[in-house]
Design a protein around this motif. Structure first.
Motif, PDB file in Angstrom:
ATOM      1  N   PHE A 100       0.830  -1.208   0.000  1.00 40.52           N
ATOM      2  CA  PHE A 100       0.000   0.000   0.000  1.00 40.52           C
ATOM      3  C   PHE A 100       0.865   1.260   0.000  1.00 40.52           C
ATOM      4  N   PHE A 101       1.881   1.292   0.891  1.00 40.17           N
ATOM      5  CA  PHE A 101       2.747   2.461   0.941  1.00 40.17           C
ATOM      6  C   PHE A 101       3.585   2.608  -0.326  1.00 40.17           C
ATOM      7  N   ALA A 102       3.993   1.501  -0.926  1.00 44.35           N
ATOM      8  CA  ALA A 102       4.741   1.574  -2.185  1.00 44.35           C
ATOM      9  C   ALA A 102       3.874   2.159  -3.289  1.00 44.35           C
ATOM     10  N   THR A 103       2.618   1.727  -3.343  1.00 46.58           N
ATOM     11  CA  THR A 103       1.695   2.270  -4.344  1.00 46.58           C
ATOM     12  C   THR A 103       1.441   3.755  -4.097  1.00 46.58           C
ATOM     13  N   CYS A 104       1.203   4.111  -2.842  1.00 47.40           N
ATOM     14  CA  CYS A 104       0.968   5.524  -2.510  1.00 47.40           C
ATOM     15  C   CYS A 104       2.187   6.376  -2.832  1.00 47.40           C
ATOM     16  N   ALA A 105       3.373   5.879  -2.527  1.00 51.31           N
ATOM     17  CA  ALA A 105       4.592   6.642  -2.802  1.00 51.31           C
ATOM     18  C   ALA A 105       4.788   6.839  -4.292  1.00 51.31           C
ATOM     19  N   THR A 106       4.496   5.819  -5.075  1.00 52.92           N
ATOM     20  CA  THR A 106       4.643   5.934  -6.531  1.00 52.92           C
ATOM     21  C   THR A 106       3.660   6.944  -7.101  1.00 52.92           C
ATOM     22  N   VAL A 107       2.407   6.824  -6.729  1.00 60.73           N
ATOM     23  CA  VAL A 107       1.392   7.743  -7.257  1.00 60.73           C
ATOM     24  C   VAL A 107       1.633   9.161  -6.754  1.00 60.73           C
ATOM     25  N   TYR A 108       1.914   9.300  -5.468  1.00 62.06           N
ATOM     26  CA  TYR A 108       2.146  10.626  -4.892  1.00 62.06           C
ATOM     27  C   TYR A 108       3.377  11.282  -5.508  1.00 62.06           C
ATOM     28  N   GLY A 109       4.451  10.519  -5.652  1.00 64.21           N
ATOM     29  CA  GLY A 109       5.672  11.076  -6.239  1.00 64.21           C
ATOM     30  C   GLY A 109       5.490  11.472  -7.685  1.00 64.21           C
ATOM     31  N   TRP A 110       4.693  10.700  -8.404  1.00 68.27           N
ATOM     32  CA  TRP A 110       4.484  11.002  -9.814  1.00 68.27           C
ATOM     33  C   TRP A 110       3.565  12.203 -10.010  1.00 68.27           C
ATOM     34  N   LEU A 111       2.542  12.334  -9.173  1.00 69.80           N
ATOM     35  CA  LEU A 111       1.577  13.421  -9.341  1.00 69.80           C
ATOM     36  C   LEU A 111       2.018  14.724  -8.667  1.00 69.80           C
ATOM     37  N   SER A 112       2.709  14.651  -7.546  1.00 68.77           N
ATOM     38  CA  SER A 112       2.972  15.878  -6.796  1.00 68.77           C
ATOM     39  C   SER A 112       4.345  16.467  -7.061  1.00 68.77           C
ATOM     40  N   ARG A 113       5.310  15.659  -7.385  1.00 69.57           N
ATOM     41  CA  ARG A 113       6.703  16.098  -7.573  1.00 69.57           C
ATOM     42  C   ARG A 113       7.233  16.799  -6.312  1.00 69.57           C
ATOM     43  N   GLU A 114       6.774  16.328  -5.158  1.00 76.24           N
ATOM     44  CA  GLU A 114       7.179  16.899  -3.874  1.00 76.24           C
ATOM     45  C   GLU A 114       8.023  15.857  -3.153  1.00 76.24           C
ATOM     46  N   PRO A 115       9.298  16.151  -2.880  1.00 68.72           N
ATOM     47  CA  PRO A 115      10.191  15.101  -2.382  1.00 68.72           C
ATOM     48  C   PRO A 115       9.979  14.699  -0.923  1.00 68.72           C
ATOM     49  N   ALA A 116       9.531  15.599  -0.060  1.00 71.47           N
ATOM     50  CA  ALA A 116       9.426  15.269   1.361  1.00 71.47           C
ATOM     51  C   ALA A 116       8.337  14.226   1.617  1.00 71.47           C
ATOM     52  N   GLY A 117       7.179  14.419   1.042  1.00 69.58           N
ATOM     53  CA  GLY A 117       6.096  13.454   1.219  1.00 69.58           C
ATOM     54  C   GLY A 117       6.417  12.118   0.581  1.00 69.58           C
ATOM     55  N   THR A 118       7.051  12.163  -0.579  1.00 71.12           N
ATOM     56  CA  THR A 118       7.458  10.924  -1.242  1.00 71.12           C
ATOM     57  C   THR A 118       8.470  10.162  -0.394  1.00 71.12           C
ATOM     58  N   ALA A 119       9.418  10.880   0.170  1.00 73.96           N
ATOM     59  CA  ALA A 119      10.418  10.231   1.022  1.00 73.96           C
ATOM     60  C   ALA A 119       9.771   9.620   2.257  1.00 73.96           C
ATOM     61  N   ALA A 120       8.796  10.314   2.849  1.00 74.09           N
ATOM     62  CA  ALA A 120       8.117   9.776   4.021  1.00 74.09           C
ATOM     63  C   ALA A 120       7.352   8.505   3.678  1.00 74.09           C
ATOM     64  N   LEU A 121       6.702   8.472   2.522  1.00 76.51           N
ATOM     65  CA  LEU A 121       5.975   7.276   2.108  1.00 76.51           C
ATOM     66  C   LEU A 121       6.922   6.126   1.778  1.00 76.51           C
ATOM     67  N   VAL A 122       8.057   6.429   1.173  1.00 78.68           N
ATOM     68  CA  VAL A 122       9.044   5.387   0.872  1.00 78.68           C
ATOM     69  C   VAL A 122       9.602   4.806   2.173  1.00 78.68           C
ATOM     70  N   ILE A 123       9.891   5.665   3.156  1.00 78.65           N
ATOM     71  CA  ILE A 123      10.390   5.183   4.448  1.00 78.65           C
ATOM     72  C   ILE A 123       9.334   4.315   5.132  1.00 78.65           C
ATOM     73  N   ALA A 124       8.066   4.716   5.080  1.00 77.80           N
ATOM     74  CA  ALA A 124       6.998   3.910   5.667  1.00 77.80           C
ATOM     75  C   ALA A 124       6.898   2.551   4.969  1.00 77.80           C
ATOM     76  N   CYS A 125       7.075   2.537   3.655  1.00 80.17           N
ATOM     77  CA  CYS A 125       7.075   1.281   2.900  1.00 80.17           C
ATOM     78  C   CYS A 125       8.228   0.387   3.340  1.00 80.17           C
ATOM     79  N   LEU A 126       9.408   0.960   3.469  1.00 79.38           N
ATOM     80  CA  LEU A 126      10.571   0.170   3.863  1.00 79.38           C
ATOM     81  C   LEU A 126      10.449  -0.362   5.288  1.00 79.38           C
ATOM     82  N   MET A 127       9.900   0.459   6.194  1.00 78.36           N
ATOM     83  CA  MET A 127       9.744  -0.010   7.578  1.00 78.36           C
ATOM     84  C   MET A 127       8.753  -1.166   7.663  1.00 78.36           C
TER      85      MET A 127
END
Length: 129
Positions: A14-41
């Motif tokens: 779920f977090f990987a999907t959210c990070a991909t969609v969020y990173g692609w649509l928003s181009r905002e690095p902080a939120g994308t990084a937070a979602l990627v970290i949540a996915c990895l954890m």
């Protein structure tokens, strides 16, 4: 542990999907990084649970035919009453307020918190002997 592994793998997906969609649509690095970290954890927890399942084998909770008494772990000792939890809570509250209002309140909170934690740890220390 099979169900827990699947749960955390699903959370990781779920977090990987959210990070991909969020990173692609928003181009905002902080939120994308937070979602990627949540996915990895969550993937790390899923990997740990999967390895434990591989090493220890299935738990009684993983079997449909397991009896209730097989799934119960050891029952711990719970004290009937204690003055130390409210003391530790008061000390923690004063410690937190001391961060805002000043060193004197912080030190007062630390002075109240220390015996509260000490009592928590050592109140029933000699119970097993």
């Amino acid at each position: 542990m099979k169900a827990e592994t699947a749960l955390f793998a699903g959370v990781s997906f779920f977090f990987a999907t959210c990070a991909t969609v969020y990173g692609w649509l928003s181009r905002e690095p902080a939120g994308t990084a937070a979602l990627v970290i949540a996915c990895l954890m969550s993937a790390l927890v899923a990997l740990f649970l999967w390895r434990q399942h591989e090493k220890a084998g299935p738990l009684p909770q993983d079997r449909k035919d397991a009896a209730v008494h097989q799934t119960v772990g050891p029952v711990a000792f719970f004290p009937p009453r204690s003055a130390y939890p409210p003391l530790a809570a008061l000390g923690t509250a004063l410690l937190g307020a001391g961060v805002v209002y000043g060193l004197w309140l912080f030190l007062l909170g630390a002075g109240i918190l220390a015996p509260g934690v000490w009592g928590f740890v050592f109140q029933y220390g000699k119970r097993g002997t």
